[in-house]
Design a protein around this motif. Structure first.
Motif, PDB file in Angstrom:
ATOM      1  N   LEU A   1       0.611  -1.221   0.002  1.00 24.69           N
ATOM      2  CA  LEU A   1       0.061  -0.323  -0.177  1.00 24.69           C
ATOM      3  C   LEU A   1       0.328   1.830  -0.148  1.00 24.69           C
ATOM      4  CD1 LEU A   1      -2.690  -0.831   2.218  1.00 24.69           C
ATOM      5  CD2 LEU A   1      -3.077  -0.660   0.221  1.00 24.69           C
ATOM      6  N   ASP A   2       2.176   1.210   0.258  1.00 20.47           N
ATOM      7  CA  ASP A   2       2.585   2.374   0.500  1.00 20.47           C
ATOM      8  C   ASP A   2       1.971   3.039   1.137  1.00 20.47           C
ATOM      9  OD1 ASP A   2       5.814   3.198  -0.158  1.00 20.47           O
ATOM     10  OD2 ASP A   2       4.974   4.367  -1.896  1.00 20.47           O
ATOM     11  N   LEU A   3       1.838   3.874   2.606  1.00 24.86           N
ATOM     12  CA  LEU A   3       0.996   4.297   3.585  1.00 24.86           C
ATOM     13  C   LEU A   3       2.152   4.938   3.773  1.00 24.86           C
ATOM     14  CD1 LEU A   3      -0.580   1.917   5.571  1.00 24.86           C
ATOM     15  CD2 LEU A   3      -1.746   2.301   3.624  1.00 24.86           C
TER      16      LEU A   3
ATOM     17  N   VAL B   1      -4.661  -8.018  11.859  1.00 25.34           N
ATOM     18  CA  VAL B   1      -4.797  -6.932  11.148  1.00 25.34           C
ATOM     19  C   VAL B   1      -4.675  -5.491  11.249  1.00 25.34           C
ATOM     20  CG1 VAL B   1      -5.210  -6.054   8.529  1.00 25.34           C
ATOM     21  CG2 VAL B   1      -5.576  -8.362   8.736  1.00 25.34           C
ATOM     22  N   LEU B   2      -5.010  -5.798  12.249  1.00 22.72           N
ATOM     23  CA  LEU B   2      -5.973  -3.926  12.458  1.00 22.72           C
ATOM     24  C   LEU B   2      -3.844  -3.884  13.871  1.00 22.72           C
ATOM     25  CD1 LEU B   2      -7.680  -2.175  13.526  1.00 22.72           C
ATOM     26  CD2 LEU B   2      -7.257  -3.074  15.943  1.00 22.72           C
ATOM     27  N   VAL B   3      -3.698  -5.061  14.281  1.00 25.56           N
ATOM     28  CA  VAL B   3      -2.487  -4.402  14.572  1.00 25.56           C
ATOM     29  C   VAL B   3      -1.294  -4.108  13.807  1.00 25.56           C
ATOM     30  CG1 VAL B   3      -0.264  -4.503  16.671  1.00 25.56           C
ATOM     31  CG2 VAL B   3      -2.886  -5.022  17.550  1.00 25.56           C
ATOM     32  N   ALA B   4      -1.209  -4.660  12.763  1.00 26.12           N
ATOM     33  CA  ALA B   4      -0.425  -4.691  11.764  1.00 26.12           C
ATOM     34  C   ALA B   4      -0.158  -3.711  11.069  1.00 26.12           C
ATOM     35  CB  ALA B   4       0.322  -6.055  10.675  1.00 26.12           C
ATOM     36  N   ALA B   5      -1.411  -3.147  10.682  1.00 19.51           N
ATOM     37  CA  ALA B   5      -1.862  -1.665  10.277  1.00 19.51           C
ATOM     38  C   ALA B   5      -1.482  -0.526  10.849  1.00 19.51           C
ATOM     39  CB  ALA B   5      -2.805  -1.687  10.135  1.00 19.51           C
ATOM     40  N   ALA B   6      -1.592  -0.350  12.249  1.00 17.64           N
ATOM     41  CA  ALA B   6      -1.496   0.030  13.249  1.00 17.64           C
ATOM     42  C   ALA B   6       0.546   0.953  13.039  1.00 17.64           C
ATOM     43  CB  ALA B   6      -2.030   0.027  14.625  1.00 17.64           C
TER      44      ALA B   6
ATOM     45  N   VAL C   1     -18.997   4.400   4.307  1.00 14.54           N
ATOM     46  CA  VAL C   1     -17.627   4.960   4.808  1.00 14.54           C
ATOM     47  C   VAL C   1     -16.243   5.376   4.554  1.00 14.54           C
ATOM     48  CG1 VAL C   1     -18.756   4.298   7.453  1.00 14.54           C
ATOM     49  CG2 VAL C   1     -16.377   2.524   6.027  1.00 14.54           C
ATOM     50  N   LEU C   2     -15.545   4.613   3.427  1.00 16.63           N
ATOM     51  CA  LEU C   2     -14.587   5.369   2.620  1.00 16.63           C
ATOM     52  C   LEU C   2     -14.592   6.274   2.429  1.00 16.63           C
ATOM     53  CD1 LEU C   2     -12.150   3.162   2.410  1.00 16.63           C
ATOM     54  CD2 LEU C   2     -13.376   3.057  -0.106  1.00 16.63           C
ATOM     55  N   ARG C   3     -13.424   6.605   2.163  1.00 16.34           N
ATOM     56  CA  ARG C   3     -13.506   8.339   1.451  1.00 16.34           C
ATOM     57  C   ARG C   3     -13.237   7.950   0.025  1.00 16.34           C
ATOM     58  NH1 ARG C   3      -9.518  10.624   7.201  1.00 16.34           N
ATOM     59  NH2 ARG C   3     -11.151  11.346   8.097  1.00 16.34           N
ATOM     60  N   PRO C   4     -13.432   9.693  -0.408  1.00 17.85           N
ATOM     61  CA  PRO C   4     -13.367   9.785  -1.882  1.00 17.85           C
ATOM     62  C   PRO C   4     -11.394   9.249  -1.993  1.00 17.85           C
ATOM     63  CG  PRO C   4     -14.495  11.415  -1.427  1.00 17.85           C
ATOM     64  CD  PRO C   4     -15.063  10.661  -0.037  1.00 17.85           C
ATOM     65  N   GLY C   5     -10.684   8.286  -2.977  1.00 15.77           N
ATOM     66  CA  GLY C   5     -10.067   8.179  -3.477  1.00 15.77           C
ATOM     67  C   GLY C   5      -9.417   7.160  -2.207  1.00 15.77           C
ATOM     68  N   GLY C   6     -10.381   6.139  -1.218  1.00 17.28           N
ATOM     69  CA  GLY C   6      -9.521   5.795  -0.898  1.00 17.28           C
ATOM     70  C   GLY C   6      -9.714   4.703  -1.035  1.00 17.28           C
TER      71      GLY C   6
ATOM     72  N   ARG D   1       2.323   0.697  11.071  1.00 14.64           N
ATOM     73  CA  ARG D   1       2.831   1.345   9.714  1.00 14.64           C
ATOM     74  C   ARG D   1       1.704   2.690   9.419  1.00 14.64           C
ATOM     75  NH1 ARG D   1       2.676  -3.556   8.568  1.00 14.64           N
ATOM     76  NH2 ARG D   1       3.956  -5.008   7.308  1.00 14.64           N
ATOM     77  N   LEU D   2       1.323   2.913  10.731  1.00 10.45           N
ATOM     78  CA  LEU D   2       0.716   3.970  10.525  1.00 10.45           C
ATOM     79  C   LEU D   2       0.576   5.303  12.091  1.00 10.45           C
ATOM     80  CD1 LEU D   2      -3.036   3.068  10.503  1.00 10.45           C
ATOM     81  CD2 LEU D   2      -1.198   4.210   8.848  1.00 10.45           C
ATOM     82  N   PRO D   3       2.243   5.313  12.566  1.00  9.99           N
ATOM     83  CA  PRO D   3       2.548   6.561  13.409  1.00  9.99           C
ATOM     84  C   PRO D   3       1.734   7.494  13.661  1.00  9.99           C
ATOM     85  CG  PRO D   3       4.669   6.588  11.731  1.00  9.99           C
ATOM     86  CD  PRO D   3       3.216   4.952  11.287  1.00  9.99           C
ATOM     87  N   ARG D   4       1.383   8.124  12.408  1.00  8.19           N
ATOM     88  CA  ARG D   4       0.954   9.464  13.339  1.00  8.19           C
ATOM     89  C   ARG D   4      -1.284   9.329  11.819  1.00  8.19           C
ATOM     90  NH1 ARG D   4       4.455   9.286   9.797  1.00  8.19           N
ATOM     91  NH2 ARG D   4       3.125  10.155   7.675  1.00  8.19           N
ATOM     92  N   GLY D   5      -1.137   7.764  12.217  1.00  9.08           N
ATOM     93  CA  GLY D   5      -2.697   7.812  12.192  1.00  9.08           C
ATOM     94  C   GLY D   5      -3.195   6.976  13.341  1.00  9.08           C
ATOM     95  N   ARG D   6      -4.129   6.515  12.386  1.00 11.87           N
ATOM     96  CA  ARG D   6      -5.354   5.772  13.580  1.00 11.87           C
ATOM     97  C   ARG D   6      -5.989   4.304  12.964  1.00 11.87           C
ATOM     98  NH1 ARG D   6     -10.243   8.913  17.219  1.00 11.87           N
ATOM     99  NH2 ARG D   6      -8.143   9.337  18.376  1.00 11.87           N
ATOM    100  N   ALA D   7      -5.952   3.547  13.836  1.00 10.99           N
ATOM    101  CA  ALA D   7      -6.386   2.349  13.491  1.00 10.99           C
ATOM    102  C   ALA D   7      -7.814   1.916  14.558  1.00 10.99           C
ATOM    103  CB  ALA D   7      -5.247   0.988  13.375  1.00 10.99           C
TER     104      ALA D   7
END
Length: 246
Positions: free
Chosen positions: A78-80, A96-101, A186-191, A103-109
């Protein structure tokens, strides 16, 4: 898999227990027949038990290791940026939730689930949060109880919506379609949407998304690491994108 202290349980634990009992039953039957009749008469039961034991071992590998390796690769692709908001549908204990988190140091899972033990051993919000703490991402992981057919989030709330082996547990094609439509809502445009599920169900979801005018809809196999006992029960990944806002 995961960091020391994290525990993700086993998928469909009652299914594994049932198959294990069947394996033992075949082997015991074969051994009894070998002793009381002859080895030739015992071979069908012994071979059936051995074949099922191999299927069980492959499924356990998928549950305990394979799915983690597969999702590592999927998330890396995904090259987040690291600031995205992600929703995991049916997050269970957070594989999956934790694996994604991570990769999201400034985001939210965010994970949503009904927390049924039938689907995963030890399934509970507390178990998910313990795993998030063990892997050092508790500050960006949030979990909610909720029905995938009626998500408790506003439209266009997430940059990414993912799910692993969950939507197929909803009974009926129409109700599964409702869950897919909710994920898209619930997905944003472009999501981007990523749904891994069993057998042909991802193609069913793809048809729903096509009716919703999603773009870049693709379905692909996740390979042998995500086989549930045999090549005839594979996991496939559906990916799609919501069009950019006009």
């Amino acid at each position: 898999m995961g960091m020391p202290g994290a525990r993700y349980g086993v998928d469909a634990p009652y299914g594994f227990s049932f198959v294990g009992l069947v394996v033992v039953g075949f082997w015991v039957t074969g051994l009894v027949m070998a002793v009381t009749v002859d080895l030739v008469a015992a071979l069908p039961a012994l071979l059936a038990g051995t074949l099922l034991a191999g299927c069980l071992a492959l499924s356990l590998h998928t549950s305990l290791r394979g799915k983690f390796l597969v999702w590592r690769d999927v998330l890396d692709e995904l090259d987040l940026r690291g600031d995205e908001r992600l929703l995991d549908l049916g997050c269970g204990r957070g594989a999956v939730l934790v694996a994604a988190a991570r990769r999201l140091p400034r985001g939210r899972a965010v994970g949503v689930d009904l927390w049924r033990g039938l689907h995963q051993s030890g399934n509970s919000p507390a178990a998910t949060l313990r795993n998030a703490r063990a892997e050092g991402v508790a500050d960006r992981v949030h979990v909610h109880g909720g029905d995938l057919r009626r998500l408790p989030y506003a439209e266009a709330s997430f940059d990414l919506v993912g799910s692993s082996l969950t939507v197929h547990t909803i009974f009926g094609a129409d109700t599964r379609a409702q869950a897919i439509a909710e994920a898209y809502r619930v997905l944003r445009p472009g999501g981007r949407l990523l749904i891994a599920d069993l057998g042909r169900t991802p193609r069913e979801y793809a048809a729903v998304l096509a009716r919703l005018d999603a773009q870049d809809i693709r379905v692909r196999s996740l390979g042998w690491r995500a086989w549930w006992g045999s090549p005839w029960v594979p996991t496939r990944l559906l990916t799609a994108r919501k069009p950019d806002a006009p």
